[in-house]
Write a protein that holds these residues in place. Structure first.
Motif, short mmCIF file in Angstrom:
data_model
loop_
_atom_site.label_atom_id
_atom_site.label_comp_id
_atom_site.label_asym_id
_atom_site.label_seq_id
_atom_site.Cartn_x
_atom_site.Cartn_y
_atom_site.Cartn_z
N UNK A 110 -39.62 12.90 -38.78
CA UNK A 110 -38.26 13.42 -38.77
C UNK A 110 -38.21 14.92 -38.52
N UNK A 111 -37.46 15.34 -37.52
CA UNK A 111 -37.28 16.76 -37.26
C UNK A 111 -36.58 17.48 -38.40
N UNK A 129 -41.57 22.78 -43.17
CA UNK A 129 -42.33 23.83 -42.49
C UNK A 129 -41.68 25.20 -42.67
N UNK A 130 -40.35 25.26 -42.57
CA UNK A 130 -39.64 26.53 -42.58
C UNK A 130 -38.78 26.74 -43.82
N UNK A 150 -32.61 23.27 -34.71
CA UNK A 150 -33.36 23.63 -33.52
C UNK A 150 -34.24 24.85 -33.65
N UNK A 151 -34.76 25.12 -34.83
CA UNK A 151 -35.56 26.33 -35.04
C UNK A 151 -37.04 26.14 -34.74
N UNK A 152 -37.54 24.93 -34.87
CA UNK A 152 -38.95 24.67 -34.56
C UNK A 152 -39.14 24.53 -33.05
N UNK A 183 -36.40 20.12 -25.70
CA UNK A 183 -36.90 21.48 -25.59
C UNK A 183 -36.71 22.08 -24.19
N UNK A 184 -35.62 21.69 -23.52
CA UNK A 184 -35.33 22.29 -22.24
C UNK A 184 -34.75 21.30 -21.25
N UNK A 185 -34.96 21.59 -19.97
CA UNK A 185 -34.41 20.74 -18.91
C UNK A 185 -35.42 19.67 -18.51
N UNK A 186 -35.22 19.03 -17.37
CA UNK A 186 -36.10 17.94 -16.94
C UNK A 186 -37.54 18.41 -16.74
N UNK A 187 -37.71 19.66 -16.32
CA UNK A 187 -39.07 20.20 -16.16
C UNK A 187 -39.75 20.32 -17.51
N UNK A 188 -39.05 20.83 -18.51
CA UNK A 188 -39.61 20.95 -19.85
C UNK A 188 -39.91 19.60 -20.47
#
Length: 289
Positions: free
Chosen positions: A42-43, A50-51, A57-59, A87-92
């Motif tokens: 789970x995120x 962790x934090x 969306x901090x990790x 974590x980004x667009x299709x490339x990520x």
């Protein structure tokens, strides 16, 4: 990878697959030893453990993948991993999928929120255009090296754009190559039944204590048509409640003696984490490998 084949079979089986959430390797090991056939990474719990911060969306991707690798290494059952907003667009997404695969995940969940994301039961969530998310799902499906690595496409549109848009998006993501569909934050059993009736792939339910969806049992969710039921945050809530109570007792009394019946002792904990296997290795006995 054997765990991925096992997960696919479990998803396709008639009985609903219940996946408890784990916020670290230890909580994941406890869930496996309790008898669950898989565990959910789970995120929400990762950010908290962790934090010490909320799921907003901090990790980073590399932090999440590293924690997933440690968790997967502690298990023999499949690990289904939260991949946040890819974590980004299709490339990520291509790199994200490959990093999670290398980490030992059996599946990755990708969602259509804007970045930075929020927990799926918080208000204020926004989503990217459906076609952009579909392109990311296509990239994820193409990027995986193992065809048994499952892609779970989640849409967070119900709260702001309604059920019909959520169904439209989920169907679009299915056409793009998703293996499972996850319509987040449905607000009644009737909505859940209707979504499952109209979607072409196995579906995922999300049971967040105090969240927007009704609290249902695994049997009830199966009757509504779900293939997978996540209970993602119960473990982190239970742990936080217990540690807070312990801390309060120790501060007030100067001893933990009153908590002896509410925690493992030294020997029990060493059994949980596998100390005896280490002792056998120290004696040259490799049978535990």
């Amino acid at each position: 990878m054997e765990q991925r084949k096992r997960l696919r079979a479990l998803v396709e089986a008639p009985e609903i697959l219940v996946l408890p959430g784990a916020y670290d390797a230890l909580s994941a090991k406890i869930m496996e030893q309790a008898g669950f056939n898989g565990v959910y990474f789970t995120g929400y719990g990762q950010s908290a453990s962790c934090l010490g911060m909320p799921d907003v969306g901090l990790l980073t991707m590399t932090e999440m993948a590293a924690r997933a690798a440690r968790t997967a290494a502690a298990l023999t059952v499949p690990l289904v991993c939260d991949g946040d907003t890819d974590f980004g667009n299709a490339v990520n997404v291509v790199r994200t999928v490959r990093e999670y695969e290398r980490a030992g995940a059996a599946a990755i969940q990708l969602e259509d929120q804007t970045f930075p994301k929020k927990c799926g039961h918080m208000t204020g969530r926004q989503v990217i255009p459906a076609e952009e998310m579909a392109e990311k799902i296509r990239a994820a499906a193409a990027a995986r090296q193992d065809p048994d690595f499952l892609i779970i496409a989640r849409t967070d549109t119900r709260t702001t754009l309604g059920v019909e848009e959520a169904i439209r998006r989920a169907r679009l993501y299915a056409e793009a190559g998703a293996d499972l569909l996850f319509v987040e934050s449905l607000e009644s059993a009737e909505e859940m039944r209707e979504v499952n009736r109209r979607l072409p792939l196995p579906t995922v339910a999300n049971m967040v204590e105090g969240g927007r969806s009704p609290a249902l049992t695994a049997a009830e969710l199966q009757e509504l048509g779900y293939a997978v039921a996540l209970f993602p945050v119960a473990s982190v809530y239970a742990a936080a409640w217990a540690v807070r109570g312990l801390a309060d007792t120790l501060r007030r009394t100067g001893t933990t003696a009153g908590w002896s019946g509410q925690m493992m002792d030294f020997a029990d904990f060493n059994r949980l984490v596998g100390l005896e296997n280490i002792r056998r290795l120290e004696r040259g006995d490799l049978s535990g490998l």
